[in-house]
Design an enzyme around this catalytic site. Structure first.
Site, PDB file in Angstrom:
ATOM      1  N   ASP A 143     -54.412   3.673   4.249  1.00 45.63           N
ATOM      2  CA  ASP A 143     -54.436   2.468   3.423  1.00 45.63           C
ATOM      3  C   ASP A 143     -53.975   1.297   4.272  1.00 45.63           C
ATOM      4  O   ASP A 143     -53.098   1.438   5.125  1.00 45.63           O
ATOM      5  CB  ASP A 143     -53.596   2.625   2.156  1.00 45.63           C
ATOM      6  CG  ASP A 143     -52.136   2.948   2.423  1.00 45.63           C
ATOM      7  OD1 ASP A 143     -51.310   2.015   2.433  1.00 45.63           O
ATOM      8  OD2 ASP A 143     -51.826   4.144   2.631  1.00 45.63           O
ATOM      9  N   GLU A 192     -44.207   0.310  -8.041  1.00 43.24           N
ATOM     10  CA  GLU A 192     -43.044   0.832  -7.340  1.00 43.24           C
ATOM     11  C   GLU A 192     -41.711   0.350  -7.894  1.00 43.24           C
ATOM     12  O   GLU A 192     -40.661   0.838  -7.481  1.00 43.24           O
ATOM     13  CB  GLU A 192     -43.128   0.454  -5.854  1.00 43.24           C
ATOM     14  CG  GLU A 192     -44.420   0.861  -5.181  1.00 43.24           C
ATOM     15  CD  GLU A 192     -44.521   0.366  -3.749  1.00 43.24           C
ATOM     16  OE1 GLU A 192     -43.472   0.048  -3.150  1.00 43.24           O
ATOM     17  OE2 GLU A 192     -45.648   0.287  -3.214  1.00 43.24           O
TER      18      GLU A 192
END
Length: 262
Positions: free
Chosen positions: A55, A148
């Site tokens: 990523d 997150e």
């Protein structure tokens, strides 16, 4: 200050220092910390997986896509998929998203796009902003929500409703369930309810031989200290929990195509 009175202050200061060192190690350095940085040497690859990917975002700078396509290998296997940062919050688009997104497809990678969740914007605004900037096509991975952080002053139930709002809006657009990216402790603490069971998971867990999360997962981000030809500096390395055939079925339109071919 008298000499006898200094000891409590000294012991208290040492205690605070020890607590700080322990907390820093536990959350940022230790093997189960989320943001492990390569203090243990070169990145190691999980055994038993053949489908590898990365990523990327603007942090990787300008990528030499030709080298990445024809020279980059992870444990003897080629890079199969690339998931690219697209948006953040309700007003920020990654400066390299457009180039990275186009190049990923041009150079033959299975591509995906992710949105980085912000606690400063509403779920609805973030979902529609993502949809305005990202136009996925057949053969692309489902949209990804990178989440997150738990907002302060909000209940877990309300937070979960916000997450579901984003997921439902984006799912209505593409008619596939978005992928949820998070680290395994966050998943267990804040997203472990049955309403999220049907979504594919991308779990971040560094410097361990296997994911400690006990539920089902599709992707595992196993290090943020990978090194590959064509990319300067570190890059996140991921594996897919299945075959290349399974990965293709996960893509937008993939299941329909497989069914038609059969």
């Amino acid at each position: 200050m008298k000499k006898g009175r200094r000891w409590p202050w000294l012991l208290g200061g040492i205690g605070i220092l020890v607590l700080y060192v322990w907390a820093f190690y536990y959350f940022f350095v230790g093997p189960t910390g989320f943001r492990w940085r390569a203090l243990y040497g070169d990145a190691k690859y999980p055994a038993g997986y053949e489908i590898h990917g990365i990523d990327i975002s603007h942090y990787q700078g300008t990528i030499n896509w030709n080298r990445l396509r024809y020279s980059a290998m992870v444990d003897g296997c080629p890079i199969r998929f690339i998931i690219i940062k697209a948006t953040e919050g309700s007003s920020r688009v990654d400066e390299n998203f457009s180039d990275n997104f186009d190049n990923a497809r041009e150079y033959g990678f299975i591509r995906g796009a992710y949105h980085f969740w912000s606690n400063k914007s509403s779920a609805r605004d973030q979902a529609y902003y993502f949809l305005s900037k990202v136009h996925l096509e057949e053969g692309d991975l489902p949209p990804v929500l990178d989440i997150e952080h738990m907002p302060q002053g909000k209940s877990v139930e309300d937070f979960q409703m916000d997450v579901l709002t984003w997921l439902h809006i984006v799912e209505d657009k593409y008619h596939v369930k978005p992928i949820i990216y998070t680290y395994y402790k966050f998943k267990e603490r804040y997203l472990s309810t049955s309403v999220f069971d049907g979504y594919p998971y991308w779990i971040a867990h560094y410097y361990v031989d296997k994911v400690e999360y006990k539920g089902k997962w599709k992707f595992w981000q196993h290090t943020d200290a990978g090194q590959l030809p064509g990319i300067k500096g570190n890059v996140d390395l991921n594996i897919y929990n299945g075959s290349y055939y399974d990965l293709m079925q996960l893509t937008i339109g993939g299941s329909d195509e497989m069914t038609t071919d059969e």
